[in-house]
Write a protein that holds these residues in place. Structure first.
Motif, mmCIF file in Angstrom:
data_model
loop_
_atom_site.group_PDB
_atom_site.id
_atom_site.type_symbol
_atom_site.label_atom_id
_atom_site.label_comp_id
_atom_site.label_asym_id
_atom_site.label_seq_id
_atom_site.Cartn_x
_atom_site.Cartn_y
_atom_site.Cartn_z
ATOM 1 N N PRO A 46 -4.995 12.130 5.564
ATOM 2 C CA PRO A 46 -3.878 11.192 5.455
ATOM 3 C C PRO A 46 -3.009 11.163 6.709
ATOM 4 C CG PRO A 46 -4.091 12.479 3.450
ATOM 5 C CD PRO A 46 -5.028 13.092 4.439
ATOM 6 N N TYR A 47 -2.952 12.292 7.416
ATOM 7 C CA TYR A 47 -2.206 12.362 8.680
ATOM 8 C C TYR A 47 -2.715 11.313 9.654
ATOM 9 C CZ TYR A 47 -0.565 14.510 13.082
ATOM 10 O OH TYR A 47 0.013 14.754 14.293
ATOM 11 N N MET A 48 -4.023 11.212 9.818
ATOM 12 C CA MET A 48 -4.593 10.235 10.743
ATOM 13 C C MET A 48 -4.575 8.835 10.146
ATOM 14 S SD MET A 48 -5.561 10.452 13.845
ATOM 15 C CE MET A 48 -5.432 8.880 14.695
ATOM 16 N N TYR A 49 -4.704 8.738 8.828
ATOM 17 C CA TYR A 49 -4.612 7.417 8.198
ATOM 18 C C TYR A 49 -3.233 6.812 8.399
ATOM 19 C CZ TYR A 49 -9.055 6.412 5.959
ATOM 20 O OH TYR A 49 -10.361 6.066 5.750
ATOM 21 N N HIS A 50 -2.187 7.643 8.390
ATOM 22 C CA HIS A 50 -0.847 7.130 8.700
ATOM 23 C C HIS A 50 -0.847 6.453 10.061
ATOM 24 C CE1 HIS A 50 3.423 7.005 9.748
ATOM 25 N NE2 HIS A 50 3.043 7.514 10.910
ATOM 26 N N HIS A 51 -1.453 7.109 11.048
ATOM 27 C CA HIS A 51 -1.440 6.553 12.400
ATOM 28 C C HIS A 51 -2.305 5.302 12.493
ATOM 29 C CE1 HIS A 51 -0.157 10.809 13.146
ATOM 30 N NE2 HIS A 51 0.775 10.133 13.753
ATOM 31 N N LEU A 52 -3.393 5.246 11.721
ATOM 32 C CA LEU A 52 -4.182 4.013 11.651
ATOM 33 C C LEU A 52 -3.324 2.862 11.144
ATOM 34 C CD1 LEU A 52 -6.720 2.201 11.502
ATOM 35 C CD2 LEU A 52 -7.192 3.231 9.264
ATOM 36 N N VAL A 53 -2.628 3.072 10.028
ATOM 37 C CA VAL A 53 -1.821 1.998 9.435
ATOM 38 C C VAL A 53 -0.712 1.579 10.396
ATOM 39 C CG1 VAL A 53 -0.270 1.411 7.542
ATOM 40 C CG2 VAL A 53 -2.380 2.654 7.068
ATOM 41 N N GLU A 54 -0.055 2.545 11.019
ATOM 42 C CA GLU A 54 1.026 2.174 11.937
ATOM 43 C C GLU A 54 0.472 1.447 13.169
ATOM 44 O OE1 GLU A 54 5.411 3.564 12.792
ATOM 45 O OE2 GLU A 54 3.975 5.229 12.775
ATOM 46 N N ALA A 55 -0.708 1.841 13.636
ATOM 47 C CA ALA A 55 -1.329 1.120 14.751
ATOM 48 C C ALA A 55 -1.631 -0.329 14.365
ATOM 49 C CB ALA A 55 -2.600 1.836 15.194
ATOM 50 N N LEU A 56 -2.085 -0.540 13.145
ATOM 51 C CA LEU A 56 -2.314 -1.904 12.666
ATOM 52 C C LEU A 56 -1.008 -2.692 12.611
ATOM 53 C CD1 LEU A 56 -4.881 -1.133 9.821
ATOM 54 C CD2 LEU A 56 -5.346 -2.505 11.868
ATOM 55 N N LEU A 57 0.047 -2.052 12.160
ATOM 56 C CA LEU A 57 1.338 -2.735 12.037
ATOM 57 C C LEU A 57 1.908 -3.110 13.401
ATOM 58 C CD1 LEU A 57 2.875 -0.593 9.162
ATOM 59 C CD2 LEU A 57 2.292 -3.022 9.038
ATOM 60 N N VAL A 58 1.875 -2.183 14.354
ATOM 61 C CA VAL A 58 2.464 -2.492 15.667
ATOM 62 C C VAL A 58 1.616 -3.490 16.449
ATOM 63 C CG1 VAL A 58 3.622 -0.248 15.790
ATOM 64 C CG2 VAL A 58 1.390 -0.530 16.880
ATOM 65 N N ALA A 64 -3.159 -3.704 7.334
ATOM 66 C CA ALA A 64 -2.463 -2.431 7.125
ATOM 67 C C ALA A 64 -2.230 -2.182 5.641
ATOM 68 C CB ALA A 64 -1.138 -2.422 7.878
ATOM 69 N N ILE A 65 -1.786 -3.195 4.932
ATOM 70 C CA ILE A 65 -1.565 -3.068 3.490
ATOM 71 C C ILE A 65 -2.883 -2.805 2.777
ATOM 72 C CG2 ILE A 65 -0.844 -4.310 1.408
ATOM 73 C CD1 ILE A 65 1.237 -5.751 3.158
ATOM 74 N N GLU A 66 -3.926 -3.488 3.209
ATOM 75 C CA GLU A 66 -5.255 -3.290 2.615
ATOM 76 C C GLU A 66 -5.712 -1.840 2.779
ATOM 77 O OE1 GLU A 66 -9.785 -4.850 3.551
ATOM 78 O OE2 GLU A 66 -8.089 -6.189 3.979
ATOM 79 N N GLU A 67 -5.505 -1.262 3.977
ATOM 80 C CA GLU A 67 -5.888 0.126 4.218
ATOM 81 C C GLU A 67 -5.056 1.085 3.371
ATOM 82 O OE1 GLU A 67 -8.381 1.334 5.898
ATOM 83 O OE2 GLU A 67 -9.082 -0.578 6.727
ATOM 84 N N MET A 68 -3.772 0.810 3.231
ATOM 85 C CA MET A 68 -2.916 1.660 2.395
ATOM 86 C C MET A 68 -3.382 1.640 0.950
ATOM 87 S SD MET A 68 0.857 0.777 3.943
ATOM 88 C CE MET A 68 1.722 1.798 2.740
ATOM 89 N N LYS A 69 -3.692 0.470 0.448
ATOM 90 C CA LYS A 69 -4.127 0.355 -0.947
ATOM 91 C C LYS A 69 -5.480 1.029 -1.162
ATOM 92 C CE LYS A 69 -1.591 -3.753 -2.412
ATOM 93 N NZ LYS A 69 -1.681 -5.106 -3.020
ATOM 94 N N SER A 70 -6.342 0.919 -0.169
ATOM 95 C CA SER A 70 -7.647 1.561 -0.288
ATOM 96 C C SER A 70 -7.516 3.076 -0.268
ATOM 97 C CB SER A 70 -8.547 1.088 0.859
ATOM 98 O OG SER A 70 -9.747 1.815 0.894
ATOM 99 N N TYR A 71 -6.610 3.585 0.572
ATOM 100 C CA TYR A 71 -6.534 5.029 0.787
ATOM 101 C C TYR A 71 -5.564 5.706 -0.169
ATOM 102 C CZ TYR A 71 -6.882 9.405 3.312
ATOM 103 O OH TYR A 71 -7.122 10.726 3.635
#
Length: 522
Positions: free
Chosen positions: A445-457, A464-471
């Motif tokens: 989840p530590y790296m998934y946070h950075h994935l989602v934030e990279a998508l957002l920025v 980003a929302i899709e990845e959050m819901k999946s994970y």
């Protein structure tokens, strides 16, 4: 200033900083929580780790039953708890002519209740597995267990009484503790029920990790780690606003650097403040990031002035690792965490972390109006250009890492967060990453946070929302009431420690969906 010498480690103790941290030690809020039901733990091939719970009776009926030798039952507290268990027990039948021998097995997940701890073969210490064997010589009795536990389920095994008597458990309760006050959090009413639930579980995860420091996990480690602190602090600013706790943690790290000025990856706070002998390249740099984020949230100039030398020193030490091309040397004499992903080369993602934190250091130096800002800007320009020249593969349109030119998710994510390319170029890179799906992926989840934030920025809000819901949504579907240390949707039994019995199921670096939802108005 005092010097503490450990094996291969010299700590320069800053007693003024340590005293400041001690003055900021929070008061813990206490709540009495009672179990909600008596449950059976059953084998379930559809459930995560192969076990699920099934309600047998309300917990209020517990005192109606008498238990003797070899009897057992399991209590469900209905939600994750961090605190101290108390039991009120009385005898039934003849006067007790032998002690009660009682074994408690305490777990965050059904698997911890179902699978014998004796079978544990992982490489982390088995002493983290939560269990107690109690002998009660005099009945009736009220017993308060001295250790703090992190749990939802408690299994009671009555090992023995005697043929002449049984026992009744009149009450079982938990004195739950946290330095977070849940009533201070502004509730959101989200039109998306899944994101609403994700926000609530994130807040619960963060609260259960907020003790007298931001712990990484209340079940296992129970320490202050810098990488976790950075993410917890971000979630805290959007929810509890307990900024004094962030400040305390910063002073704890700054209070025990080594003789080169490096801050440890984590610290112990009992029996006294002790710096661990683990140093991580990225975690040390996150002292800069955490100080930056704290200053942005608080405008606390006095703390910035006091802690700036510690922050700047982390940049200086990191820059010493650069080669003649301004690229981090990739060798066996360093450790950068980044993620638990097996086989991940850390060179390029760590270069991204360096750029990311240097930019934050420059902003802090500008706030302080000090000369270091000019040197930092010059070095940053060199490092960014070197990254484009030596780490970007034009043919593959990816950043590569290490001598084998590895393409990983982590390298692309950290270079996006570092802003090496423009927002438009970052957007193109993230789309390319998602389409190509490199083999060296994401483990935590530590790296998934950075994935989602990279998508957002980079402007990919919907993805980003899709990845959050999946994970994180996947964790919820698999029964999470607090978010877990480890979760691989494609391998749900994944553990870097050799057993999911030892995994932490309430973990700091998983608490960030509330930050992502609230900060980016998802």
């Amino acid at each position: 200033m005092s010097i503490q010498k450990l094996v291969n480690q010299v700590i320069m103790r800053n007693e003024n900083f340590i005293e400041t941290a001690e003055e900021l030690k929070p008061q813990l809020h206490e709540t009495i929580v009672k179990p909600t039901s008596i449950v059976a733990i059953k084998a379930d091939s559809e459930a995560i780790h192969g076990w699920s719970s099934e309600v047998v009776a309300p917990a209020s009926t517990l005192s109606d039953s008498e238990f003797g030798k070899n009897d057992l039952f399991v209590l469900d507290f209905g939600d994750h708890q961090v605190g101290y268990l108390s039991l009120k027990i009385r005898p039934a039948g003849s006067p007790p002519d032998a002690p009660l021998k009682l074994k408690l097995t305490i777990g965050e997940m059904p698997v911890e209740i179902a699978e014998p701890f004796e079978n544990y073969k992982g490489w982390l210490s088995s002493s983290w597995l939560q269990e107690e064997t109690i002998f009660v010589d005099v009945l009736p009795a009220v017993i308060t267990l001295p250790r703090r536990y992190s749990f939802r389920y408690v299994k009671f095994d009555v090992i023995d009484t005697s043929p002449k008597y049984q026992v009744v458990f009149e009450s079982v309760e938990c004195r739950a503790v946290s330095s977070a006050n849940i009533n201070t959090v502004q509730k959101i009413s989200h039109q998306d029920a899944e994101l609403q639930r994700m926000d609530e579980i994130s807040i619960k995860t963060l609260a259960d990790c907020m003790q007298d420091v931001f712990e990484d996990g209340p079940k296992r480690d129970r320490r202050l780690w810098l990488g976790d602190l950075r993410l917890q602090a971000l979630a805290n600013y959007e929810t509890f606003g307990n900024n004094e706790l962030v400040k305390r943690c910063l002073y704890l790290f700054a209070g025990v650097p080594d003789d080169k000025g490096k801050v440890s990856a984590n610290v112990f706070v009992a029996p006294q403040l002790i710096a661990d002998d683990t140093y991580l390249f990225d975690y040390s740099l996150f002292f800069v990031a955490t100080l930056h984020d704290y200053y942005v949230a608080t405008n606390d100039l006095e703390t910035l002035k006091e802690l700036w030398p510690t922050a700047y020193r982390q940049i200086e030490v990191a820059l010493e690792r650069l080669d003649e091309n301004h690229i981090l040397k990739d060798s066996s004499d360093w450790w950068s965490f980044i993620d638990w992903q097996e086989g991940l080369n850390k060179q390029t993602p760590s270069q991204g972390v360096l750029i990311y934190t240097m930019k934050q250091a420059i902003l802090l130096a500008e706030e302080l109006n000090i000369s270091e800002k000019d040197n930092l800007k010059a070095r940053l320009e060199e490092i960014v250009e070197a990254s484009k020249t030596h780490l970007w593969d034009k043919g593959q349109q990816f950043f590569i890492s290490g001598t084998d030119r590895q393409v990983s998710w982590a390298s692309q994510i950290w270079m996006v967060l570092a802003g090496v390319w423009t927002k438009e170029e970052n957007n193109k890179l993230m789309k390319h990453l998602l389409a190509e799906n490199p083999e060296v992926g994401i483990a935590t989840p530590y790296m998934y946070h950075h994935l989602v934030e990279a998508l957002l920025v980079s402007g990919e809000k919907d993805r980003a929302i899709e990845e959050m819901k999946s994970y994180w949504g996947g964790m919820i579907q698999d029964g999470a009431d607090t978010f877990w240390e480890l979760y691989d949707p494609n391998n749900k039994d994944f553990s870097p420690y050799g057993s999911n019995l030892i995994n932490s199921y309430c973990h700091a670096w998983s608490c960030t969906p509330t930050y992502l939802i609230r900060k980016y108005a998802l």
